[in-house]
Write a protein that holds these residues in place. Structure first.
Motif, PDB file in Angstrom:
ATOM      1  N   PHE A 216      10.522   4.109 -21.121  1.00 12.22           N
ATOM      2  CA  PHE A 216       9.329   3.373 -20.734  1.00 12.22           C
ATOM      3  C   PHE A 216       8.352   3.373 -21.915  1.00 12.22           C
ATOM      4  O   PHE A 216       8.158   4.399 -22.572  1.00 12.22           O
ATOM      5  N   ALA A 217       7.734   2.211 -22.173  1.00 13.61           N
ATOM      6  CA  ALA A 217       6.814   2.084 -23.306  1.00 13.61           C
ATOM      7  C   ALA A 217       5.419   1.715 -22.817  1.00 13.61           C
ATOM      8  O   ALA A 217       5.266   1.143 -21.736  1.00 13.61           O
ATOM      9  N   PRO A 218       4.369   2.058 -23.586  1.00 16.75           N
ATOM     10  CA  PRO A 218       3.014   1.650 -23.211  1.00 16.75           C
ATOM     11  C   PRO A 218       2.933   0.140 -23.007  1.00 16.75           C
ATOM     12  O   PRO A 218       3.683  -0.627 -23.610  1.00 16.75           O
ATOM     13  N   ALA A 219       2.002  -0.262 -22.149  1.00 13.13           N
ATOM     14  CA  ALA A 219       1.794  -1.674 -21.800  1.00 13.13           C
ATOM     15  C   ALA A 219       2.926  -2.220 -20.940  1.00 13.13           C
ATOM     16  O   ALA A 219       3.082  -3.432 -20.804  1.00 13.13           O
ATOM     17  N   SER A 220       3.715  -1.332 -20.330  1.00  9.74           N
ATOM     18  CA  SER A 220       4.792  -1.768 -19.437  1.00  9.74           C
ATOM     19  C   SER A 220       4.234  -2.019 -18.039  1.00  9.74           C
ATOM     20  O   SER A 220       3.201  -1.457 -17.653  1.00  9.74           O
ATOM     21  N   GLN A 221       4.967  -2.846 -17.257  1.00  8.96           N
ATOM     22  CA  GLN A 221       4.572  -3.150 -15.890  1.00  8.96           C
ATOM     23  C   GLN A 221       5.800  -3.156 -14.999  1.00  8.96           C
ATOM     24  O   GLN A 221       6.914  -3.431 -15.446  1.00  8.96           O
TER      25      GLN A 221
ATOM     26  N   GLY B 166       0.782  -1.222   0.000  1.00 10.39           N
ATOM     27  CA  GLY B 166       0.000   0.000   0.000  1.00 10.39           C
ATOM     28  C   GLY B 166       0.815   1.273   0.000  1.00 10.39           C
ATOM     29  O   GLY B 166       0.244   2.373   0.102  1.00 10.39           O
ATOM     30  N   THR B 167       2.137   1.170  -0.114  1.00  7.48           N
ATOM     31  CA  THR B 167       2.970   2.377  -0.150  1.00  7.48           C
ATOM     32  C   THR B 167       2.907   3.006  -1.540  1.00  7.48           C
ATOM     33  O   THR B 167       3.146   2.334  -2.550  1.00  7.48           O
ATOM     34  N   ASP B 168       2.575   4.276  -1.614  1.00  5.14           N
ATOM     35  CA  ASP B 168       2.555   4.985  -2.892  1.00  5.14           C
ATOM     36  C   ASP B 168       3.988   5.301  -3.309  1.00  5.14           C
ATOM     37  O   ASP B 168       4.737   5.954  -2.555  1.00  5.14           O
ATOM     38  N   VAL B 169       4.360   4.851  -4.507  1.00  6.29           N
ATOM     39  CA  VAL B 169       5.730   5.056  -4.981  1.00  6.29           C
ATOM     40  C   VAL B 169       5.717   5.698  -6.357  1.00  6.29           C
ATOM     41  O   VAL B 169       4.751   5.579  -7.118  1.00  6.29           O
ATOM     42  N   VAL B 170       6.814   6.378  -6.676  1.00  8.12           N
ATOM     43  CA  VAL B 170       7.048   6.968  -7.992  1.00  8.12           C
ATOM     44  C   VAL B 170       8.337   6.359  -8.537  1.00  8.12           C
ATOM     45  O   VAL B 170       9.388   6.421  -7.882  1.00  8.12           O
ATOM     46  N   ILE B 171       8.257   5.769  -9.721  1.00  6.65           N
ATOM     47  CA  ILE B 171       9.413   5.125 -10.344  1.00  6.65           C
ATOM     48  C   ILE B 171       9.821   5.945 -11.552  1.00  6.65           C
ATOM     49  O   ILE B 171       8.996   6.243 -12.424  1.00  6.65           O
ATOM     50  N   THR B 172      11.089   6.303 -11.598  1.00  6.73           N
ATOM     51  CA  THR B 172      11.597   7.122 -12.707  1.00  6.73           C
ATOM     52  C   THR B 172      12.681   6.372 -13.470  1.00  6.73           C
ATOM     53  O   THR B 172      13.331   5.467 -12.932  1.00  6.73           O
ATOM     54  N   GLY B 173      12.840   6.702 -14.744  1.00  8.37           N
ATOM     55  CA  GLY B 173      13.828   6.062 -15.603  1.00  8.37           C
ATOM     56  C   GLY B 173      13.732   6.636 -16.997  1.00  8.37           C
ATOM     57  O   GLY B 173      13.376   7.802 -17.178  1.00  8.37           O
ATOM     58  N   LYS B 174      13.980   5.779 -18.014  1.00  7.34           N
ATOM     59  CA  LYS B 174      13.877   6.239 -19.397  1.00  7.34           C
ATOM     60  C   LYS B 174      13.490   5.073 -20.298  1.00  7.34           C
ATOM     61  O   LYS B 174      13.646   3.896 -19.941  1.00  7.34           O
TER      62      LYS B 174
ATOM     63  N   GLY C  30       1.141  -0.787 -12.373  1.00  7.07           N
ATOM     64  CA  GLY C  30       1.423   0.648 -12.293  1.00  7.07           C
ATOM     65  C   GLY C  30       0.801   1.425 -13.442  1.00  7.07           C
ATOM     66  O   GLY C  30       0.366   0.860 -14.438  1.00  7.07           O
ATOM     67  N   ARG C  31       0.773   2.746 -13.265  1.00 12.07           N
ATOM     68  CA  ARG C  31       0.203   3.629 -14.281  1.00 12.07           C
ATOM     69  C   ARG C  31       1.313   4.500 -14.861  1.00 12.07           C
ATOM     70  O   ARG C  31       2.032   5.189 -14.143  1.00 12.07           O
ATOM     71  N   MET C  32       1.439   4.438 -16.196  1.00 10.96           N
ATOM     72  CA  MET C  32       2.505   5.179 -16.866  1.00 10.96           C
ATOM     73  C   MET C  32       2.066   6.623 -17.108  1.00 10.96           C
ATOM     74  O   MET C  32       1.052   6.883 -17.752  1.00 10.96           O
ATOM     75  N   LEU C  33       2.848   7.562 -16.562  1.00  7.22           N
ATOM     76  CA  LEU C  33       2.551   8.976 -16.780  1.00  7.22           C
ATOM     77  C   LEU C  33       3.209   9.485 -18.056  1.00  7.22           C
ATOM     78  O   LEU C  33       2.616  10.259 -18.807  1.00  7.22           O
ATOM     79  N   ASP C  34       4.438   9.058 -18.294  1.00  2.00           N
ATOM     80  CA  ASP C  34       5.157   9.416 -19.515  1.00  2.00           C
ATOM     81  C   ASP C  34       6.285   8.409 -19.700  1.00  2.00           C
ATOM     82  O   ASP C  34       6.371   7.417 -18.962  1.00  2.00           O
ATOM     83  N   ALA C  35       7.150   8.635 -20.675  1.00  7.74           N
ATOM     84  CA  ALA C  35       8.219   7.683 -20.980  1.00  7.74           C
ATOM     85  C   ALA C  35       9.283   7.613 -19.895  1.00  7.74           C
ATOM     86  O   ALA C  35      10.188   6.775 -19.982  1.00  7.74           O
ATOM     87  N   GLN C  36       9.161   8.463 -18.856  1.00  9.56           N
ATOM     88  CA  GLN C  36      10.147   8.458 -17.770  1.00  9.56           C
ATOM     89  C   GLN C  36       9.540   8.178 -16.397  1.00  9.56           C
ATOM     90  O   GLN C  36      10.279   8.066 -15.415  1.00  9.56           O
ATOM     91  N   THR C  37       8.196   8.044 -16.294  1.00  9.56           N
ATOM     92  CA  THR C  37       7.564   7.980 -14.972  1.00  9.56           C
ATOM     93  C   THR C  37       6.440   6.958 -14.933  1.00  9.56           C
ATOM     94  O   THR C  37       5.566   6.937 -15.811  1.00  9.56           O
ATOM     95  N   ILE C  38       6.457   6.141 -13.869  1.00  7.44           N
ATOM     96  CA  ILE C  38       5.370   5.205 -13.574  1.00  7.44           C
ATOM     97  C   ILE C  38       5.054   5.324 -12.093  1.00  7.44           C
ATOM     98  O   ILE C  38       5.976   5.396 -11.255  1.00  7.44           O
ATOM     99  N   VAL C  39       3.764   5.350 -11.743  1.00 13.61           N
ATOM    100  CA  VAL C  39       3.350   5.462 -10.341  1.00 13.61           C
ATOM    101  C   VAL C  39       2.456   4.285  -9.985  1.00 13.61           C
ATOM    102  O   VAL C  39       1.849   3.652 -10.857  1.00 13.61           O
ATOM    103  N   GLY C  40       2.392   3.996  -8.672  1.00 18.94           N
ATOM    104  CA  GLY C  40       1.533   2.915  -8.208  1.00 18.94           C
ATOM    105  C   GLY C  40       1.727   2.666  -6.728  1.00 18.94           C
ATOM    106  O   GLY C  40       2.440   3.413  -6.042  1.00 18.94           O
TER     107      GLY C  40
END
Length: 464
Positions: free
Chosen positions: A310-315, A300-308, A328-338
């Protein structure tokens, strides 16, 4: 066979009599080999008594019954190739062999012939095989001109024949390639080095045609990697083919990865259909950070994952389990949250999985004991505060706060807080009045409420 009786199932002939009753008052003829000539001779009635015991007999049928021909299956076919056909009708009477040892009258499959004819020419029905009184099987030879209106004639071993007028259509030469579709993957799918993609293709030939081969090829640039074949469905009908195509891990981003599927029919021209998918390999993903880097083992910890990259349908997986929701939910090619899933206490790997590749960062997230407050000592202090308190519990971090109030949103904190261990924090009580709750909160761990009640007592007035 003097004085004996030869049985043919329910029929019989008694050589001591001069007549044949089969059925009564219905004379029959029998074909027997004539000595020295090799041809069957038809005998009637008592002439059968002259046969030598043990001589093999062949059945000889009367002039009737008259055969009929109802249909030919298939009713249309390509005429540049031989076609196996089925002839359906009535009164298909084969020749018989008499098995005296077994008292059987055995039908023979051969002896029939036929032809398909019309304005566009004629073609022989060869290898005609008797299957039953209502069915024959034969091979229609190639050679007819493409046209409808062909008639079919069948002749039985007695010379009786049946004709089906305008019962067959010749389609001419087979020049139509099979139908071939690659259902997956889609041409717009992203693909990276080291990624395997599932390929689903379906192929079928049209009309009376059939598939003879279904194959695929996987290549990286000009280099062929795989050359495979798919098993065909029964009778060469519609065939589904599935296989995995792996982009080599050593392939460079920007390389061309090609998947080709070919379907070939059984016609003399070997008509072919080809479908090809070409992918430009994308660069693989990479992880930079996960924040916060720790959280409760209960998840249940809310986290933000950053990188480069990232493509749609990624997990994203934390400790092997998917980030919530759906990786997780992809915000852009560098960010996924969940939110993190539950896990065992300790450091775990964080893994990114996507169509462009997989990236793992070892020990990037740490699961901590669930936050809990088990004791506050002392539990009663003066309203002016300032009393040194010891808070016992689990999952305490250096970022943990201890709060006094009915709700964490309007509570007051423990003063001069000191973290001593994951199970102990010390500090000084704030000012307050009456009874209240005690809370512990920490980033990534949520909050926990003490089951007891903390009390501020009013100051005691001393008489002058």
């Amino acid at each position: 066979m003097r004085g004996g009786v030869v049985h043919f199932r329910d029929e019989f002939y008694n050589p001591g009599l001069m007549g044949m009753f089969w059925p009564p008052r219905s004379p029959r003829r029998f074909a027997v080999p004539a000595l020295g000539r090799g041809r069957p001779t038809c005998l009637r009635g008592g002439r059968l008594a002259a046969l030598v015991a043990g001589l093999a007999l062949a059945g000889c049928e009367p002039e009737g019954p008259q055969p009929t021909l109802a249909r030919i299956e298939p009713q249309e076919a390509y005429s540049d190739q031989d076609t196996l056909v089925r002839l359906v009708g009535t009164q298909f009477v084969p020749p018989f062999t008499l098995d005296l040892a077994q008292d059987l009258r055995v039908p023979q499959a051969s002896g029939f012939s036929g032809v398909v004819f019309g304005a566009g020419g004629s073609a022989r029905l060869r290898d005609v095989v008797w299957k039953s009184p209502t069915e024959l099987e034969a091979v229609l030879e190639a050679g007819l001109s493409g046209a409808p209106g062909y008639s079919v004639t069948v002749r039985d071993p007695r010379g009786q024949q049946a004709t089906l007028a305008n019962g067959f259509i010749a389609l001419g030469a087979d020049t139509v390639p099979p139908d071939l579709v690659i259902e997956a993957p889609t041409p717009t799918r992203l693909l990276g080095p080291g990624v395997a993609v599932r390929v689903d293709a379906v192929a079928q030939d049209f009309g009376p045609g059939k598939l003879s081969d279904l194959r695929y090829e996987i290549a990286l640039g000009p280099r062929r990697l795989v050359d495979g074949r798919c098993a065909l469905a029964a009778h060469g009908g519609s065939t589904r083919c599935s296989f995995d195509a792996l982009a080599p891990p050593e392939a460079a981003p920007g390389a061309l990865f090609r998947i080709t599927v070919k379907a070939i029919d059984a016609g003399p021209l070997a008509n072919q259909a080809t479908q090809t998918l070409v992918f430009v390999l994308s660069p693989p993903p990479s992880l930079s950070a996960i924040a916060p880097a720790s959280g409760s083992r209960e998840g249940g910890t809310d986290v933000v994952i950053t990188g480069k990259n990232f493509a749609p349908a990624s997990q994203v997986r934390v400790g092997g389990a998917l980030l919530w929701p759906d990786g997780g939910r992809m915000l852009d090619a560098q960010t996924i949250v969940g939110r993190t899933p539950p896990g065992a206490v300790g450091a775990v790997d964080v893994t990114f999985e996507g169509p462009t590749g997989t990236s793992t960062t070892a020990g990037a997230f740490t699961y901590l004991e669930a936050l809990a407050v088990t004791d506050v000592s002392p539990g009663q202090v003066a309203a002016a505060g300032g009393t040194l308190l010891t808070i016992a519990g689990d999952g305490f971090t250096k970022d943990t706060l201890i709060l006094f109030g009915d709700r964490p949103t309007n509570a007051v904190p423990l003063l001069d807080i000191t973290w001593e261990s994951p199970s102990r924090i010390r500090g000084f009580a704030p000012q307050g009045t009456g009874a209240t709750s005690v809370w512990a909160t920490a980033p990534g761990l949520g909050r926990a409420r003490w089951s007891g009640t903390f009390v501020w007592t009013p100051a005691v007035e001393v008489a002058p």
